[in-house]
Design an enzyme around this catalytic site. Structure first.
Site, PDB file in Angstrom:
ATOM      1  N   GLY A 189     -67.880 -19.230  16.624  1.00  0.00           N
ATOM      2  CA  GLY A 189     -67.189 -19.534  15.638  1.00  0.00           C
ATOM      3  C   GLY A 189     -66.275 -18.395  16.066  1.00  0.00           C
TER       4      GLY A 189
ATOM      5  N   GLY B 183     -65.963 -12.434  12.103  1.00  0.00           N
ATOM      6  CA  GLY B 183     -65.598 -12.575  10.747  1.00  0.00           C
ATOM      7  C   GLY B 183     -66.555 -13.730  10.073  1.00  0.00           C
TER       8      GLY B 183
ATOM      9  N   GLY C 128     -68.829 -14.920   9.236  1.00  0.00           N
ATOM     10  CA  GLY C 128     -70.003 -15.386   8.658  1.00  0.00           C
ATOM     11  C   GLY C 128     -71.308 -15.242   9.727  1.00  0.00           C
ATOM     12  CE  LYS C 129     -69.816 -15.686  15.556  1.00  0.00           C
ATOM     13  NZ  LYS C 129     -68.445 -15.401  14.643  1.00  0.00           N
TER      14      LYS C 129
ATOM     15  CG  HIS D 221     -32.353 -11.478   8.851  1.00  0.00           C
ATOM     16  ND1 HIS D 221     -32.567 -11.479  10.031  1.00  0.00           N
ATOM     17  CD2 HIS D 221     -34.085 -11.603   9.444  1.00  0.00           C
ATOM     18  CE1 HIS D 221     -33.595 -11.764  11.258  1.00  0.00           C
ATOM     19  NE2 HIS D 221     -34.496 -12.056  10.390  1.00  0.00           N
ATOM     20  CD  GLU D 222     -36.064 -10.672   5.669  1.00  0.00           C
ATOM     21  OE1 GLU D 222     -36.779 -11.526   5.629  1.00  0.00           O
ATOM     22  OE2 GLU D 222     -36.106  -9.574   7.229  1.00  0.00           O
TER      23      GLU D 222
HETATM   24  P1  ADP Z   1     -68.768 -12.309  12.205  1.00  0.00           P
HETATM   25  O1  ADP Z   1     -70.372 -11.990  12.981  1.00  0.00           O
HETATM   26  O2  ADP Z   1     -68.924 -13.973  12.228  1.00  0.00           O
HETATM   27  O3  ADP Z   1     -68.010 -12.060  12.638  1.00  0.00           O
HETATM   28  P2  ADP Z   1     -70.187 -11.437   9.489  1.00  0.00           P
HETATM   29  O4  ADP Z   1     -71.191 -12.218   9.233  1.00  0.00           O
HETATM   30  O5  ADP Z   1     -70.502 -10.000  10.204  1.00  0.00           O
HETATM   31  O6  ADP Z   1     -68.654 -12.131  10.888  1.00  0.00           O
HETATM   32  O7  ADP Z   1     -69.136 -11.145   8.012  1.00  0.00           O
HETATM   33  C1  ADP Z   1     -68.855  -9.404   7.429  1.00  0.00           C
HETATM   34  C2  ADP Z   1     -68.478 -10.056   6.475  1.00  0.00           C
HETATM   35  O8  ADP Z   1     -67.417 -10.829   6.161  1.00  0.00           O
HETATM   36  C3  ADP Z   1     -70.184  -9.889   5.883  1.00  0.00           C
HETATM   37  O9  ADP Z   1     -71.226  -9.385   5.653  1.00  0.00           O
HETATM   38  C4  ADP Z   1     -69.851 -10.873   5.046  1.00  0.00           C
HETATM   39  O10 ADP Z   1     -69.112  -9.698   3.602  1.00  0.00           O
HETATM   40  C5  ADP Z   1     -68.268 -10.976   4.609  1.00  0.00           C
HETATM   41  N1  ADP Z   1     -68.905 -13.027   4.654  1.00  0.00           N
HETATM   42  C6  ADP Z   1     -68.267 -13.525   5.921  1.00  0.00           C
HETATM   43  N2  ADP Z   1     -68.565 -14.632   5.946  1.00  0.00           N
HETATM   44  C7  ADP Z   1     -68.737 -14.942   4.760  1.00  0.00           C
HETATM   45  C8  ADP Z   1     -69.380 -15.886   3.959  1.00  0.00           C
HETATM   46  N3  ADP Z   1     -69.429 -17.489   5.349  1.00  0.00           N
HETATM   47  N4  ADP Z   1     -69.505 -15.640   3.127  1.00  0.00           N
HETATM   48  C9  ADP Z   1     -69.563 -14.708   2.268  1.00  0.00           C
HETATM   49  N5  ADP Z   1     -69.427 -13.268   3.026  1.00  0.00           N
HETATM   50  C10 ADP Z   1     -68.957 -13.536   3.890  1.00  0.00           C
HETATM   51 ZN    ZN Z   2     -36.373 -13.281  10.592  1.00  0.00          ZN
END
Ligand code: ADP
Ligand code: ZN
Ligand code: MG
Length: 635
Positions: free
Chosen positions: A219, A222, A224-225, A440-441
């Site tokens: 995945g 970030g 949560g792996k 523009h915006e």
């Molecule tokens: P990955 O290993 O997938 O890159 P991490 O497990 O290191 O991601 O996630 C980093 C932080 O983000 C975790 O320590 C937690 O605080 C938060 N986080 C990420 N996914 C989740 C989740 N599914 N539930 C709760 N917190 C999460």
């Molecule tokens: Zn623009």
């Protein structure tokens, strides 16, 4: 300090080598140099040198005592009786003509002490000295080279690099539970079983089941792996060994492999346990791939990993969990049954998932009543678990900075902008630049509001942000990324062109700015994808290009879509047609609302931000929102 001491030692070694050679040289060379010295100081009978004819005469006169002939140099050293009979004999050196047979005969007949040598003694000594010097230099530079290559691995590494210092972390108790992981329910369910493997292996072994050795978590970053792997260890109450794939890969061949051995050794001593290998793609890439050949070190490490995984029986209670976001680059040997045969997807969370994650991270934060996690979850599609955790943390920091004791929706909003767009900078003074920016915006915002297939405007602002953002029009993102219709993409292109088009309409072609460059990139890529990937043009439903992903140098950097020149030019033509159509749409709509635009710009410059609701109300005073659905053109 350590390395400088080493330098000192080496210098000593080198100088002693040198002095040894000099001593040898002197020993051998001394006679020669002494002779030479005598030679240069001696006065020959007629002054400075001895001619050949003089030499012959001296022989006849019987004044020559001794002759040393040196064949290789065609020279001779001649010992002469002193002229007046007083004083010792003197030695003189002279050159000989090539092969004079008379000379030898003459020398033999007069009873001169004759000796023949292949080389003069000095020459031999100097030659030897020279050779020794060369050898010494070579040795010296070799030693230097060794020291250099040693110091590349850090001071003091040259000798002990074979023994790896353990670079893995061991946590006896991770303290993370499944409750701390939210939003990835399917993955959690799959991994629940792993916990049971660790806790009650007999339940499986009793019926003859083999417990899987490896689980691969796949995945984006970030999601949560790592957290999930820790939660498994925490739930099962077993130690957690972790190492990152990039830590395996080291300068020295064999270090990575020995780390793998160490890790598995330690793990076996602590079984049951979890081994977590983060970023396994760093070691586990397809072997033999890559430009310029494979990486030996990485391959060795990978081989060691495979060997270790095969080496222990399935039921020793070690379960290896690896994480990657590039499963496509992994070596197929890693994925075959008996290794990482279980693969669990850990995807970006959906709305429900985000809500769950926000709830987990809101546990320890003081939220005011006006903060609705539901609203927040809705506004953050595409955020990962780590992103959401960071978002709430930013909001808490802002709250503390503002000396409030509760996080309110204001801080949450600011935190979203801050993490998505950048820090707020001071507003620009009212200037021509700011007016151009405002037009523009407003161009974007008005088209986004009037076009039927666009997301609702959430706000438009001319407060600059860090990272070179002058202002922006922000739209409430669609719930989940999903299927996009052709009409929607066209409207997106038109809306994105709105900024530049407004500049053109109001200030004229000469005054348009560089501010639209991102917009133009975006629309070009959208239009191109419509033609080449989505089959949304005259070229018909064909995929001419695959998704443009970052080039992975390992495997498929050469695979490019192939189409003929004529197709290529038709693609360009189609892209241009789409863009031209959208541009004229933008122009048509904007020029029809000139009065409205001026009013919105004045308001925007005055208050710097207009939120979506207010914007729609003002627009509704002038024209129905959104404008009647347009028929979608064909190209
Ligand atoms: P990955 O290993 O997938 O890159 P991490 O497990 O290191 O991601 O996630 C980093 C932080 O983000 C975790 O320590 C937690 O605080 C938060 N986080 C990420 N996914 C989740 C989740 N599914 N539930 C709760 N917190 C999460
Ligand atoms: Zn623009
Ligand atoms: Mg991680």
């Amino acid at each position: 300090m350590k390395s400088s001491r080493k330098v000192g030692f080496l210098w000593q070694l080198q100088t002693s080598l040198l002095s040894l050679m000099i001593a040898q040289g002197t020993l051998l060379g001394l006679p020669a140099s002494a002779q030479l010295r005598t030679d240069s100081n001696s006065a020959t009978p007629n002054g400075s040198s001895l001619s050949y004819s003089q030499f012959l005469r001296y022989i006849d006169e019987g004044r020559v005592l001794k002759v040393d002939l040196y064949e290789s140099t065609q020279t001779a050293e001649v010992e002469l009786e002193s002229e007046d009979g007083k004083g010792g004999p003197r030695t003189v050196r002279l050159n000989l003509p090539v092969n004079d047979p008379d000379l030898i005969r003459k020398l033999r007949s007069s009873e001169v002490d004759l000796a023949v040598w292949p080389n003069p003694p000095g020459r031999l000594a100097w030659g030897l000295l020279g050779n020794l010097l060369l050898v010494g230099l070579l040795l010296g530079s070799l030693v230097l080279l060794f020291r250099r290559s040693g110091s590349m691995g850090g001071p003091g590494q040259a000798m002990n690099f074979g023994k790896s210092r353990a670079r893995f972390a061991m946590e006896a108790k991770t303290g993370v539970l499944f409750d701390d992981v939210a939003g990835i329910e399917e993955a959690k369910e799959e991994l629940q079983e792993v916990v049971t493997f660790l806790k009650k292996p007999e339940r499986f072994t009793a019926v003859g089941a083999k417990i899987p050795k490896g689980v691969l978590l796949i995945g984006p970053p970030g999601t949560g792996k790592t957290l999930l792997a820790k939660a498994i260890a925490g739930e099962a109450g077993v130690p957690f060994f972790s190492i990152s794939g990039s830590e395996f890969v080291e300068m020295f061949v064999g270090v990575g492999a020995s780390r793998v051995r160490d890790l598995f050794k330690k793990a076996k001593e602590n079984a049951p346990c979890i081994i977590f290998i983060d970023e396994i793609d760093a070691v586990g890439r397809q072997r033999g791939a890559g430009i310029g050949g494979g990486n030996d070190e990485r391959e060795q490490t990978l081989n060691q990993l495979l060997t270790e995984m095969d080496g222990f029986e399935g039921n020793t209670g070690i379960i290896i969990i690896a994480a990657t976001n590039r499963p496509d680059v992994l070596d197929s040997a890693l994925l075959r049954p008996g290794r990482f045969d279980r693969q669990v997807m850990v995807d970006l969370p959906t709305y429900k998932g985000r809500l769950g994650i926000l709830q987990v991270h809101a546990r320890d934060k003081k939220l005011a009543d006006d903060v609705s996690l539901e609203v927040l979850a809705r506004r953050t599609p595409g955020f990962s678990g780590a992103g959401l955790a960071n978002l709430l943390n930013e909001a808490a920091i802002l709250t503390a900075r503002r000396r409030k004791d509760m996080i309110t929706m204001l801080e949450v909003d600011d935190a979203i902008d801050r993490v998505t767009i950048g820090l707020t900078l001071n507003p620009l003074l009212d200037s021509k630049g700011k007016r151009i920016l405002a037009y523009h915006e407003i161009g974007h915002a008005l088209l986004g509001t009037l076009l039927p297939h666009t997301d609702p405007l959430s706000k438009v602002t001319v407060i600059p942000r860090s990272g070179g953002v002058g202002g922006f029009a922000q739209f409430e993102p669609a719930e989940e990324m999903g299927l996009e219709s052709r009409a929607k993409i066209l409207d997106e292109i038109t809306m994105t062109l709105g900024g530049r088009t407004a500049e053109e309409l109001i200030f004229g072609d000469a005054e348009v700015t560089t501010g639209a460059s991102n917009d133009l990139q975006h629309i070009t890529s959208l239009a191109r994808q419509m033609v080449t990937r989505f089959g949304m043009s005259d070229l018909g439903p064909v995929a001419l290009e695959s998704q443009q992903s970052e080039v992975f140098l390992g495997r498929d950097w050469m695979s490019r879509s192939e189409y003929s020149e004529s197709i290529a030019s038709r693609i360009d033509q189609q892209v241009r047609q789409i863009v031209t159509h959208c541009h004229s749409e933008a122009r048509r709509i904007l020029s029809a609302h000139r009065v409205l635009i001026d009013r919105l710009v004045d308001l925007l410059i005055d208050q710097e931000t207009i939120d979506g609701e207010e914007f729609r109300q003002i627009v509704a005073e002038y024209t129905p929102v959104p404008e009647k659905a347009l028929s979608v053109p064909h190209f």
